[in-house]
Design a protein around this motif. Sequence first.
Motif, mmCIF file in Angstrom:
data_model
loop_
_atom_site.group_PDB
_atom_site.id
_atom_site.type_symbol
_atom_site.label_atom_id
_atom_site.label_comp_id
_atom_site.label_asym_id
_atom_site.label_seq_id
_atom_site.Cartn_x
_atom_site.Cartn_y
_atom_site.Cartn_z
ATOM 1 N N UNK A 1 0.929 -1.262 -0.041
ATOM 2 C CA UNK A 1 0.184 0.086 -0.034
ATOM 3 C C UNK A 1 0.835 1.215 -0.018
ATOM 4 N N UNK A 2 1.889 1.101 0.608
ATOM 5 C CA UNK A 2 2.851 2.434 0.891
ATOM 6 C C UNK A 2 3.536 2.589 -0.506
ATOM 7 N N UNK A 3 3.893 1.402 -1.217
ATOM 8 C CA UNK A 3 4.452 1.732 -2.597
ATOM 9 C C UNK A 3 3.300 2.206 -3.504
ATOM 10 N N UNK A 4 2.152 1.498 -3.604
ATOM 11 C CA UNK A 4 1.024 2.157 -4.287
ATOM 12 C C UNK A 4 0.930 3.725 -4.208
ATOM 13 N N UNK A 5 0.913 4.065 -2.881
ATOM 14 C CA UNK A 5 0.578 5.599 -2.559
ATOM 15 C C UNK A 5 1.720 6.442 -3.192
ATOM 16 N N UNK A 6 2.866 5.801 -3.029
ATOM 17 C CA UNK A 6 4.183 6.596 -3.550
ATOM 18 C C UNK A 6 4.130 6.729 -4.990
ATOM 19 N N UNK A 7 3.729 5.573 -5.614
ATOM 20 C CA UNK A 7 3.493 5.600 -6.996
ATOM 21 C C UNK A 7 2.415 6.650 -7.776
ATOM 22 N N UNK A 8 1.532 6.626 -7.002
ATOM 23 C CA UNK A 8 0.456 7.691 -7.360
ATOM 24 C C UNK A 8 0.854 9.001 -7.193
ATOM 25 N N UNK A 9 1.514 9.431 -6.059
ATOM 26 C CA UNK A 9 2.098 10.792 -5.724
ATOM 27 C C UNK A 9 3.237 11.058 -6.850
ATOM 28 N N UNK A 10 4.163 10.179 -7.097
ATOM 29 C CA UNK A 10 4.932 10.587 -8.204
ATOM 30 C C UNK A 10 4.417 10.630 -9.550
ATOM 31 N N UNK A 11 3.482 10.062 -9.616
ATOM 32 C CA UNK A 11 2.823 10.182 -11.134
ATOM 33 C C UNK A 11 2.222 11.484 -11.201
ATOM 34 N N UNK A 12 1.491 11.984 -10.038
ATOM 35 C CA UNK A 12 0.826 13.290 -10.046
ATOM 36 C C UNK A 12 1.864 14.176 -10.287
ATOM 37 N N UNK A 13 3.125 14.292 -9.359
ATOM 38 C CA UNK A 13 4.024 15.335 -9.448
ATOM 39 C C UNK A 13 4.747 15.383 -10.996
ATOM 40 N N UNK A 14 4.853 14.271 -11.683
ATOM 41 C CA UNK A 14 5.581 14.372 -12.964
ATOM 42 C C UNK A 14 4.499 15.132 -13.712
#
Length: 295
Positions: A253-266
């Motif tokens: 879940x932590x990895x999923x949240x980080x991937x979502x945040x990273x995609x948004x910031x991109x």
Amino acid sequence: MSEDAFTSYYGRPVLKPPVWKALDIAGYLFLGGLAGASSVLSAGAELTGRPRLARGTRIGAAGAIAVSLVALVHDLGRPGRFVNMLRVLKWTSPMSVGSWILSAYAPLAGAAAFSAVTGRLPRIGTAAAMAGGVAGPAVAAYTGVLLADTAVPGWHEGHRELPYLFVSSAAAAGGGLGLLVAPRAEVTPARRLGVAGGAAELLVARLMRARLGTVAEAYETGRARVLMRAAEALTGAGALTAALGRGDRRLSAAGGAALLAGSALTRFGVFEAGMTSSKDPKYTVVPQRARLRTG
């Protein structure tokens, strides 16, 4: 005066910067990509017998595309302007084609989510989910083509990589959502999509900046630099955590949240770099002179 120090008449911008608002347009770019990738993941989960992953990503896709459309219409000013874009279909216009893609995809995502939430019309819901999975890649990719088709140097000069960057970023986000909503027994496809998408996003972003030359400065200075660096850190950490957290629901879940945040910031970083490049005349003129020299 060197070309790198080029200034325009009275220092005025050569281009008129876009009037788009960051929260609306960058949010629209991110949420559309998330929706498209989630629909692909949902269709795959449906076909492989992973009902909870399919249900969660159906709902996520519908919610993301709904908010994405709200952000787009808010930036346009009134709903009628979006409807006006559907009066014709112009194959050479990414804006026109994208509007029709959205108009076809959004009802499919909505029908699939409605069936998943209510349990009604399961056959129609499954058919809508499958069709949404087919349309999902186009939803994830067309915004990259749309930005690259503008005159904004930070986007136009990256026309070769930008669609791939947006698709890989969307895959990372879709996988991240799957990691959040799926139980451990069903999470494998989401993990693979998130890790592969995150790795591809990092690679394509680096390749794009390496090829942009002078225009790459727009990605490596100011707010765009902060956003892109944060995106790289979160995407890398998310992909690594997701890959290592196979047996741990919390790590996944932590990895999923980080991937979502990273995609948004991109998406926000790309948006900010484009706006920066439109305000400095050298990012318009120096690449033009380079193209003239090389024929």
